[in-house]
Design an enzyme around this catalytic site. Structure first.
Site, mmCIF file in Angstrom:
data_model
loop_
_atom_site.group_PDB
_atom_site.id
_atom_site.type_symbol
_atom_site.label_atom_id
_atom_site.label_comp_id
_atom_site.label_asym_id
_atom_site.label_seq_id
_atom_site.Cartn_x
_atom_site.Cartn_y
_atom_site.Cartn_z
ATOM 1 N N GLY A 141 37.295 31.985 37.297
ATOM 2 C CA GLY A 141 36.615 31.057 36.633
ATOM 3 C C GLY A 141 36.960 30.052 35.769
ATOM 4 O O GLY A 141 38.206 29.934 35.460
ATOM 5 N N CYS A 142 36.256 29.017 35.119
ATOM 6 C CA CYS A 142 36.562 27.767 34.425
ATOM 7 C C CYS A 142 37.455 28.093 33.247
ATOM 8 O O CYS A 142 38.513 27.745 33.306
ATOM 9 C CB CYS A 142 35.598 26.807 34.239
ATOM 10 S SG CYS A 142 34.230 27.523 33.500
ATOM 11 N N TYR A 143 37.024 28.872 32.400
ATOM 12 C CA TYR A 143 37.766 29.168 31.146
ATOM 13 C C TYR A 143 39.002 29.999 31.485
ATOM 14 O O TYR A 143 40.032 29.619 30.848
ATOM 15 C CB TYR A 143 36.621 30.266 30.059
ATOM 16 C CG TYR A 143 35.738 29.216 29.409
ATOM 17 C CD1 TYR A 143 36.168 28.285 28.699
ATOM 18 C CD2 TYR A 143 34.554 29.802 29.621
ATOM 19 C CE1 TYR A 143 35.055 27.656 27.847
ATOM 20 C CE2 TYR A 143 33.474 29.084 28.881
ATOM 21 C CZ TYR A 143 33.778 28.131 27.903
ATOM 22 O OH TYR A 143 32.759 27.286 27.059
ATOM 23 N N THR B 212 40.771 29.859 34.100
ATOM 24 C CA THR B 212 42.041 29.094 34.796
ATOM 25 C C THR B 212 42.547 28.502 33.701
ATOM 26 O O THR B 212 43.881 28.481 33.706
ATOM 27 C CB THR B 212 41.199 27.903 35.807
ATOM 28 O OG1 THR B 212 40.678 28.685 36.832
ATOM 29 C CG2 THR B 212 42.309 27.068 36.051
ATOM 30 N N GLU C 296 41.052 20.781 31.490
ATOM 31 C CA GLU C 296 40.807 20.512 32.625
ATOM 32 C C GLU C 296 39.084 20.182 33.002
ATOM 33 O O GLU C 296 38.505 20.097 32.062
ATOM 34 C CB GLU C 296 40.850 22.119 33.347
ATOM 35 C CG GLU C 296 40.065 23.201 33.063
ATOM 36 C CD GLU C 296 40.077 24.450 33.640
ATOM 37 O OE1 GLU C 296 41.028 24.660 34.152
ATOM 38 O OE2 GLU C 296 39.121 25.285 33.674
#
Length: 334
Positions: free
Chosen positions: A153-155, A157, A306
């Protein structure tokens, strides 16, 4: 040349995948697909995303039967809802395809996790066991051998890239859990219209306090407990995570800098700041995670930035593709 299918190609992550794969010298986009019920079915991707006019003018084909495509492609990217990936991935895997799943359907090897945080009963325990978590900088060897790569997931990462070097080096005081405050742009909620994520309605606020599904994903793979509070910001894309930690006695700036250097000096898609901390403008539209930190006494603040649609989704998926097939790690990304 590898033939590839992107399912969920009309979404924000899907269109970024199409952009990267279209310019990848070893990939051929065989088809772009959406669910059979999608209002985007039959339209050209470039009609929905005009930046791709004359570049990717492929139609979005309705996908009703995975087996109809499974024998025609080597690689499948699933930019789909968790339940959809859960059902589709085994069909493509059974046909021998290598699958990169951008959903959460195979990220944590614990069936109870899906019942509690995703609201469905996981039916594919054998693939949960085999799935490799695609945190690219830390999973090279496993990714090279995997058939199913669960892209983080984005968070998680941003949080893990910031914390993992410190955890691995044993620099953190176990008595104080790292506190992660992270803010994401509204694109993280997907392309489907919703009043709650409408740009004009969003006001900076925390959400999912103590129950966000990315929290157990972070702790499961990081191996230490954390406090994680996500926030929704009134901007389009990007994630900024500010993480407060306590160092063990006697640990200072030099040891922290060395830990980050050791972890990422040969990792081209993590950029370390020697001075200052990153901002979103440095990463939006780029495949990097930027990391900076500051130390005062035993207190450490790490900042990671990011693009949630790129390093937090599509570019990391392509990075994993490159690792898996032995291509240069930044192929088509830079």
């Amino acid at each position: 040349m590898l033939n590839t299918l992107i399912v969920g190609a009309s979404g924000y992550a899907g269109v970024e995948l199409a952009t990267y794969l279209n310019r990848h010298p070893h990939m051929n986009i065989t088809a772009l697909a959406v669910s059979a019920q999608s209002p985007d079915a039959g339209k050209l991707l470039s009609d929905l995303h005009p930046q791709l006019k004359g570049i990717v003018d492929l139609p979005l084909q309705p996908l009703s039967d995975a087996s109809a495509w499974a024998g025609k492609v080597d690689v499948v990217f699933l930019a789909t809802a968790h339940e959809v990936s859960h059902d589709l991935a085994p069909e493509f895997l059974k046909a021998g395809c290598v699958v990169f799943d951008l959903s959460g359907a195979f990220r944590v090897n614990d069936a109870d996790f899906y019942t509690q945080y995703y609201g469905f009963t996981h039916q594919h325990g054998e693939w949960l066991d085999k799935a490799v978590y695609g945190l690219a900088e830390w999973q090279h060897e496993k990714i090279r051998e995997a058939q199913l790569i669960a892209v983080p997931g984005c968070y998680p990462t941003a949080a893990q890239l910031a914390l993992k070097p410190l955890v691995e080096a044993g620099l953190l005081n176990d008595a104080q859990w790292p506190v992660i405050n992270a803010t994401s742009g509204v694109s993280g909620a997907g392309r489907k219209a919703s009043v709650g994520t409408s740009f004009c309605e969003v006001s900076l606020q925390p959400y999912g306090i103590f129950n966000h599904r990315h929290h157990p994903e972070i702790t499961s793979h990081l191996g230490v407990p954390v406090i994680f509070t996500p926030h929704l910001g009134n901007f389009a894309r990007g994630i900024l995570a500010t993480i407060t930690c306590r160092l063990k006695a006697g640990i200072g700036h030099a040891e922290v800098a060395q830990a980050f250097h050791d972890a990422y000096h040969d990792k081209p898609l993590v950029r370390l700041y020697e001075k200052g901390v990153p901002a979103l403008k440095g990463v939006v539209g780029q495949p990097f995670c930027d990391i900076g930190f500051a130390v005062q006494g035993e207190h450490l603040i790490v900042v990671a930035a990011e693009d949630n649609l790129l390093k937090g989704a599509s570019s990391q998926a392509v990075q994993c593709l490159n690792i898996r097939f032995g291509f240069p790690e930044t192929q088509s990304l830079i």
